[in-house]
Design a protein around this motif. Structure first.
Motif, PDB file in Angstrom:
ATOM      1  N   THR A 173       0.729  -1.390  -0.002  1.00 36.09           N
ATOM      2  CA  THR A 173       0.431  -0.116   0.277  1.00 36.09           C
ATOM      3  C   THR A 173       1.446   1.212   0.049  1.00 36.09           C
ATOM      4  OG1 THR A 173      -0.191   0.130   2.337  1.00 36.09           O
ATOM      5  CG2 THR A 173      -1.835  -1.321   1.081  1.00 36.09           C
ATOM      6  N   ALA A 174       0.221   2.626  -0.268  1.00 28.67           N
ATOM      7  CA  ALA A 174       0.998   3.513  -0.845  1.00 28.67           C
ATOM      8  C   ALA A 174       1.014   4.392   0.700  1.00 28.67           C
ATOM      9  CB  ALA A 174       0.545   4.347  -1.677  1.00 28.67           C
ATOM     10  N   PHE A 175       0.108   3.975   1.407  1.00 23.98           N
ATOM     11  CA  PHE A 175      -0.466   5.507   2.676  1.00 23.98           C
ATOM     12  C   PHE A 175      -0.764   4.353   3.666  1.00 23.98           C
ATOM     13  CE2 PHE A 175      -3.545   6.474  -1.093  1.00 23.98           C
ATOM     14  CZ  PHE A 175      -2.922   7.587  -1.462  1.00 23.98           C
ATOM     15  N   HIS A 176      -0.296   5.501   4.334  1.00 26.61           N
ATOM     16  CA  HIS A 176       0.472   5.207   6.302  1.00 26.61           C
ATOM     17  C   HIS A 176      -1.207   5.323   6.514  1.00 26.61           C
ATOM     18  CE1 HIS A 176       2.024   3.627  10.003  1.00 26.61           C
ATOM     19  NE2 HIS A 176       3.864   3.658   9.315  1.00 26.61           N
ATOM     20  N   ILE A 177      -2.234   4.767   6.869  1.00 25.70           N
ATOM     21  CA  ILE A 177      -3.764   4.246   7.863  1.00 25.70           C
ATOM     22  C   ILE A 177      -3.424   5.128   9.393  1.00 25.70           C
ATOM     23  CG2 ILE A 177      -6.068   3.861   7.730  1.00 25.70           C
ATOM     24  CD1 ILE A 177      -5.624   5.118   5.339  1.00 25.70           C
ATOM     25  N   TRP A 178      -2.477   3.618   9.871  1.00 25.65           N
ATOM     26  CA  TRP A 178      -2.315   3.206  10.820  1.00 25.65           C
ATOM     27  C   TRP A 178      -1.428   5.068  11.488  1.00 25.65           C
ATOM     28  CZ3 TRP A 178      -1.674  -0.965  14.070  1.00 25.65           C
ATOM     29  CH2 TRP A 178      -0.707  -0.816  15.343  1.00 25.65           C
ATOM     30  N   ASP A 179      -0.860   5.530  11.305  1.00 28.78           N
ATOM     31  CA  ASP A 179       0.389   6.811  11.199  1.00 28.78           C
ATOM     32  C   ASP A 179      -0.817   7.734  11.229  1.00 28.78           C
ATOM     33  OD1 ASP A 179       2.708   8.064  12.376  1.00 28.78           O
ATOM     34  OD2 ASP A 179       2.434   9.087  10.738  1.00 28.78           O
ATOM     35  N   GLN A 180      -1.716   7.845  10.406  1.00 30.82           N
ATOM     36  CA  GLN A 180      -2.674   9.364   9.609  1.00 30.82           C
ATOM     37  C   GLN A 180      -3.562   9.096  10.519  1.00 30.82           C
ATOM     38  OE1 GLN A 180      -3.921  11.222   6.040  1.00 30.82           O
ATOM     39  NE2 GLN A 180      -1.910   9.862   5.172  1.00 30.82           N
ATOM     40  N   PHE A 181      -4.295   7.849  11.511  1.00 33.25           N
ATOM     41  CA  PHE A 181      -5.574   7.786  11.975  1.00 33.25           C
ATOM     42  C   PHE A 181      -4.829   8.569  13.261  1.00 33.25           C
ATOM     43  CE2 PHE A 181      -6.312   5.707  16.502  1.00 33.25           C
ATOM     44  CZ  PHE A 181      -8.128   5.837  16.061  1.00 33.25           C
ATOM     45  N   HIS A 182      -3.702   8.325  13.724  1.00 30.61           N
ATOM     46  CA  HIS A 182      -2.962   9.287  15.047  1.00 30.61           C
ATOM     47  C   HIS A 182      -2.909  10.728  15.165  1.00 30.61           C
ATOM     48  CE1 HIS A 182      -1.975   4.996  16.011  1.00 30.61           C
ATOM     49  NE2 HIS A 182      -2.351   5.312  17.160  1.00 30.61           N
ATOM     50  N   TYR A 183      -2.526  11.347  13.786  1.00 33.85           N
ATOM     51  CA  TYR A 183      -1.803  12.501  13.000  1.00 33.85           C
ATOM     52  C   TYR A 183      -3.266  13.252  12.593  1.00 33.85           C
ATOM     53  CZ  TYR A 183       2.390  11.864  14.799  1.00 33.85           C
ATOM     54  OH  TYR A 183       3.696  12.102  15.681  1.00 33.85           O
ATOM     55  N   ARG A 235      13.159   4.076   6.506  1.00 34.03           N
ATOM     56  CA  ARG A 235      12.646   3.207   5.645  1.00 34.03           C
ATOM     57  C   ARG A 235      11.412   3.652   4.627  1.00 34.03           C
ATOM     58  NH1 ARG A 235      12.533  -1.952   8.582  1.00 34.03           N
ATOM     59  NH2 ARG A 235      11.034  -2.539   6.435  1.00 34.03           N
ATOM     60  N   TYR A 236      10.905   4.299   3.605  1.00 32.65           N
ATOM     61  CA  TYR A 236       9.096   3.695   3.734  1.00 32.65           C
ATOM     62  C   TYR A 236       8.248   3.118   4.596  1.00 32.65           C
ATOM     63  CZ  TYR A 236       5.381   5.480   1.111  1.00 32.65           C
ATOM     64  OH  TYR A 236       4.021   5.914   0.645  1.00 32.65           O
ATOM     65  N   PHE A 237       8.905   2.390   5.241  1.00 33.29           N
ATOM     66  CA  PHE A 237       8.121   1.947   5.968  1.00 33.29           C
ATOM     67  C   PHE A 237       7.633   2.277   7.487  1.00 33.29           C
ATOM     68  CE2 PHE A 237       7.850  -1.308   9.707  1.00 33.29           C
ATOM     69  CZ  PHE A 237       7.777  -2.376   9.400  1.00 33.29           C
ATOM     70  N   TRP A 238       8.602   2.621   7.528  1.00 33.61           N
ATOM     71  CA  TRP A 238       8.201   3.869   9.036  1.00 33.61           C
ATOM     72  C   TRP A 238       7.241   4.986   9.046  1.00 33.61           C
ATOM     73  CZ3 TRP A 238       9.784   0.479  12.131  1.00 33.61           C
ATOM     74  CH2 TRP A 238      10.865   0.254  12.018  1.00 33.61           C
ATOM     75  N   ILE A 239       6.954   5.589   8.210  1.00 36.73           N
ATOM     76  CA  ILE A 239       6.401   6.402   8.076  1.00 36.73           C
ATOM     77  C   ILE A 239       5.927   7.355   6.518  1.00 36.73           C
ATOM     78  CG2 ILE A 239       6.474   7.332  10.699  1.00 36.73           C
ATOM     79  CD1 ILE A 239       8.689   9.706   9.388  1.00 36.73           C
TER      80      ILE A 239
END
Length: 524
Positions: free
Chosen positions: A62-72, A225-229
């Motif tokens: 996936t391209a988007f970090h939903i987990w992180d965006q959920f928080h921020y 890494r892209y993996f993180w954020i």
């Protein structure tokens, strides 16, 4: 793309980049300048593609970090009601209202204490947070919080923790729109625009080879890494502000440099330690530098005051800063399993590195690990003090000897590693080292990251075969050591260059004295 495959792909890319760097350093004649430009462009492309995992993006594709965006996104949009303690309590309430058959997770992190507790014990906080909302705001939050499907272990994460200044910046984007797929894409694009802008500025100020070194260090770095954020929301703005601060210093835009560093410090706190070598440089060279020091202080102070005021207007008044200090102090009192820094390898016991202390239910529950780290840190306190003192002394020596303000500024990276233990994804600020002596720095940094990826694969393989339990210390102890080795090599090179420049300046003075003496003889 699985993590082992990503690691092996990055290893191949690093080896290829090292070969191109070797070729670039051999092409030195002015007549072959086009060839150098071609090789530099190749390295920029490798770094950019490497950050995107050569199209693989996150390990799940996936391209988007939903987990992180959920928080921020939700944390900033509903900051007036949620504060720093309410995001998980409110989300549980929203999920229960949306689906009466929703089964809450057995445990959740209480963001007031940072402890993982049975979910039933959160009932009082859930009622308190719900009462902070008007009916209209609650309906909007419920729709946003339940729009995306999220894993239950998200409730074991550490909540939403930016300073009020960063909250105010985020709310400029999040306060107006619902949390949907389109807005997720827009929010994720902001970091790409910021990184592209930083790349353009680096190219204009420092040149193509420096851009190539920075691109490689960022795109192939383990901690960036892209993996993180990657695909998150405004998670690269602090790194970009630090890079732009260096560019402003190089161009003599001293007030702007101070304002940019103040932005980074007000938003993430730890960049404030970048001030240490700059302050030392100003004191050591006060007669020559007091004018620029005053300009820098003026820019820093004006920006900091503006951001503090904006933080007060983020929805919770001036008390938001007190709440932020309390929250960050609570988080800072415990070294996270994915932390990096000088203290990390000196605070890890053998039992911790074997994974004997890992909670079998979740890596997010690390109470036993935290106790062991604190005990080991106390046992090795004298060694930590000696190592920290030696590294700070070396940075101060560079501030004394160096004539280059950018070099002195960048040495603040080492001060951060001594003074703090940030999460590994914050260590992307190590790319600042590539602004000085870029080709040599990129080579040493890529070699360090080559071994980081190999260490990651080794830890995964050992855990898969039951030799160790998967744990943070087994990976982030070697990552911290390798980061420090790369930083020490950079520092050694800079000190040697500064000494060489100092000797050349002394020789020039001696020659001037000799010429003056000859002139005096002629006049007599």
């Amino acid at each position: 793309m699985s993590e082992p495959k990503e690691a092996l792909l990055k290893v191949v890319a690093i080896v290829a980049s090292l070969f191109v760097l070797w070729a670039l350093q051999r092409v030195r004649s002015a007549q072959r300048e086009p060839r150098r430009a071609q090789l530099s462009c190749c390295l920029v492309a490798i770094g950019a593609l490497g950050y995107l995992n050569f199209g693989g993006l996150h390990t799940d594709g996936t391209a988007f970090h939903i987990w992180d965006q959920f928080h921020y996104v939700l944390g900033s949009k509903y900051f007036p009601e949620l504060g720093y303690d309410g995001i998980y309590a409110a989300t549980l309430d929203a999920l229960e209202e949306k689906d009466p058959e929703f089964v809450p997770p057995a445990r959740v992190r209480d963001l007031k204490t940072n402890e993982v507790i049975p979910t039933a014990q959160l009932a009082d906080l859930q009622r308190d947070v719900r009462m902070r909302f008007s009916d209209a705001r609650w309906a909007a939050f419920r729709d946003d919080a339940t729009h995306f499907r999220i894993r239950s272990d998200i409730f074991l994460d550490h909540g939403y923790n930016p300073t009020p200044a960063h909250v105010a910046v985020e709310r400029m984007f999040t306060a107006w729109f619902p949390f949907r797929r389109l807005t997720v894409a827009v929010y994720a694009s902001l970091d790409f625009f910021l990184l592209a802008f930083a790349g353009l500025v680096i190219y204009r100020v420092f040149g193509l080879e420096v851009l190539a070194a920075v691109s490689l260090s960022f795109g192939l770095g383990y901690c960036s890494r892209y993996f993180w954020i990657g695909g998150a929301f405004l998670r690269q703005d602090v790194l970009v502000s630090l890079l732009l601060c260096a560019a402003a210093l190089a161009r003599g835009r001293i007030k702007l440099a101070g304002a940019l560093l103040a932005y980074a410090a007000c938003c993430r706190v730890f960049p404030v330690f970048m001030l240490v070598p700059l302050a030392a440089f100003a004191l050591f060279h006060w007669r020559e530098e007091k004018g620029r020091a005053g300009q820098f202080a003026l820019g820093f102070a004006a920006s900091a005051v503006t951001l503090i005021v904006l933080g007060c207007l983020a929805g919770r008044g001036p008390q938001a800063w007190l709440e932020s200090i309390e929250r960050l102090s609570l988080l800072g009192s415990v070294m996270g399993p994915n932390a990096v820094g000088l203290r990390v390898p000196l605070s890890a016991s053998l039992a911790n590195m074997r994974g004997d202390l890992v909670d079998p239910t979740s890596l997010y529950v690390y109470t036993r690990i935290a106790v062991d780290v604190a005990q080991t840190e106390r046992e090795h306190l004298w060694l930590i003090i000696l190592a920290s003192g030696a590294l700070i002394a070396a940075c101060l020596r560079l501030a004394w000897k160096s004539q280059d303000l950018v070099t002195v500024y960048v040495s603040g990276v080492l001060v951060i590693m001594v003074a703090t233990t940030p999460g590994c994804y914050y260590a992307s600020f190590f790319v600042l080292l590539a602004l000085v002596n870029p080709l040599r720095t990129a080579t040493s940094f890529l070699l360090a990251n080559l071994f980081m990826y190999l260490a990651a694969v080794a830890v995964l393989m050992l855990a898969r075969h039951g030799i160790i339990q998967l744990n943070g210390a087994a990976l982030y102890v070697p990552v911290s050591i390798l980061l420090l080795v790369a930083a020490l090599e950079w520092l050694r090179t800079c000190l040697r260059m500064a000494a060489s420049q100092s000797d050349q300046g002394l020789d020039a003075d001696e020659r001037l004295d000799a010429l003056s003496a000859v002139g005096a003889d002629i006049r007599r």
